[in-house]
Design an enzyme around this catalytic site. Sequence first.
Site, short mmCIF file in Angstrom:
data_model
loop_
_atom_site.label_atom_id
_atom_site.label_comp_id
_atom_site.label_asym_id
_atom_site.label_seq_id
_atom_site.Cartn_x
_atom_site.Cartn_y
_atom_site.Cartn_z
N ASN A 183 -6.83 8.36 0.84
CA ASN A 183 -6.60 7.44 -0.27
C ASN A 183 -5.21 6.79 -0.26
OD1 ASN A 183 -5.51 9.96 -0.91
ND2 ASN A 183 -5.77 9.68 -3.09
N GLU A 284 -0.59 19.98 -1.94
CA GLU A 284 -0.78 19.06 -3.07
C GLU A 284 -2.29 18.87 -3.17
OE1 GLU A 284 -2.02 16.00 -4.83
OE2 GLU A 284 -0.89 14.77 -3.41
N CYS A 318 -5.06 11.13 -6.73
CA CYS A 318 -5.04 12.50 -7.24
C CYS A 318 -4.40 12.58 -8.62
CB CYS A 318 -4.31 13.41 -6.27
SG CYS A 318 -2.68 12.82 -5.81
N GLU A 491 7.08 17.51 -3.38
CA GLU A 491 7.36 16.47 -2.40
C GLU A 491 8.19 15.38 -3.05
OE1 GLU A 491 3.54 16.93 0.58
OE2 GLU A 491 3.48 15.32 -0.90
#
Length: 513
Positions: A183, A284, A318, A491
């Site tokens: 994505n 993640e 997400c 991150e």
Amino acid sequence: MSAVRALRSRRLLRQVSPVLQASLRRYYSLDVPAALLRTQGYLGGRWVSAASVFPVLDPATGQELTQVSDCGPAEAKQAVEAAYEAFQSWKHTTAKERSVLLRKWSDLLLLHQGHLARLITFESGKPLPEALGEVSYSASFLQWFSEEARRVYGDIVPSPAADRRLLLLKQPVGVATIITPWNFPSAMITRKVGAALAAGCTVVVKPAEDTPLSALALAELAQQAGVPPGVVNVVPCSREKMTAVGRVLCSDPLVAKISFTGSTATGKVLLKMAANSVKRVSMELGGHAPFIVFDSANVERAVGGAMASKFRNSGQTCVCSNRFLVQSGIYERFLDGLGRAMDAELHVGHGSEPATTQGPLINARAVEKVVHQIEDAVSRGARVLRGGKRLDGSFMEPTLLAGVTTDMLCTQEETFGPLVPVIRFETEEEALAVANAANVGLAGYFYSQDVGQIWRVAEALEVGMVGVNEGLLSAAEAAFGGVKQSGLGREGSKYGIDEYLEVKYMCFGGLKP
């Protein structure tokens, strides 16, 4: 703009003049320089063909864009060994040297922004303006970590003994496996690889099978920037070889670190693989973001935030809002405003068309999941206010549901599509109970103008990131990550580089007091 327009584009070619045919072919084709349209694996600084290939498809039309080398366990092992060999010298480069190379790489992304964006649009379906934004976002991580590379500081600790000095050193962990989703086929790579290279690590990237072209183009630009052979490696593979390749990348003893973005279920599998050799991991994973609108909110701003948070990339991020909770005092106003905004602002079509805001979902399975959630909600009493239907191919109508309750499937699992299920609530406590009921906690959003409530809710939401009166929150400078089963580590930000560093304690004794 209808989704069928993208599918009709090929028929148009037979009905117009040769000059216009050429123009249309360019419009609906990748149209990127050959140097950026790489189709081989990138191992140890060389472009390597595999024994077989797999197709990369345009999700908007189902047509094949190109074929890419289908790397297997042997190529994965070769990439790991190349990364390990390169690490022996890369770890000794100065922070300034690594910083300069990362900045050159970032500059090349921006130089080729238009071409890289077309790769993203054609292999993932993302509308071109969003793809251009992703390239800029990708470059921002390389720039950020080019700067953070020079800020990896250790510590001198006051010693309890007069004849000793205590030092804490930070050193790179080693070879890092980078496994990324489709994505954000560019940004998810640079967010991880930028931090790894800045720390002094080398990497092996396994991109999603749907979107390998962006990863390979990034490798080409890394090579052009002067990143040494073996420091960055890319192993594309098909869905059929994904498990075997993943097993090598997550269990090989030469790999010291795994960074993965994807589903919670897959993350758990990779954690088990990593456990045997106790590797460092960053995960993640899935989200199920609540979007809460309180009675005190500015409804117009809340509608704008909902549009931005939900419909970016057709709902396939997400951190997309998944469960919309609206207090009863403004419930109808919010539904009306959101419905009007959807009518005015959302246009379905091929991502390369100028008016398109909603491209296709990544494949038929993704569409079927959204349709199933809608059917389940309607069967339990929800009302369809907008959309609700599957269109041609992998396209889906943006859908607004009212009368949603917490027993419906769309409130219990991540959608990853353009579906807005709206739940009515009465009290702040009720909204927080619903929001925190999920076993994941990546992002959460809420709208309120009550300062006391803002602090209470922001602190009470069980998520790693909170958007307060804001629907878009990602930035290279901010820490990205979740709690519960949404993952491990962070991150971006100054904390992102720590995921690729070890702290070594050195005790220097025998000194004269």
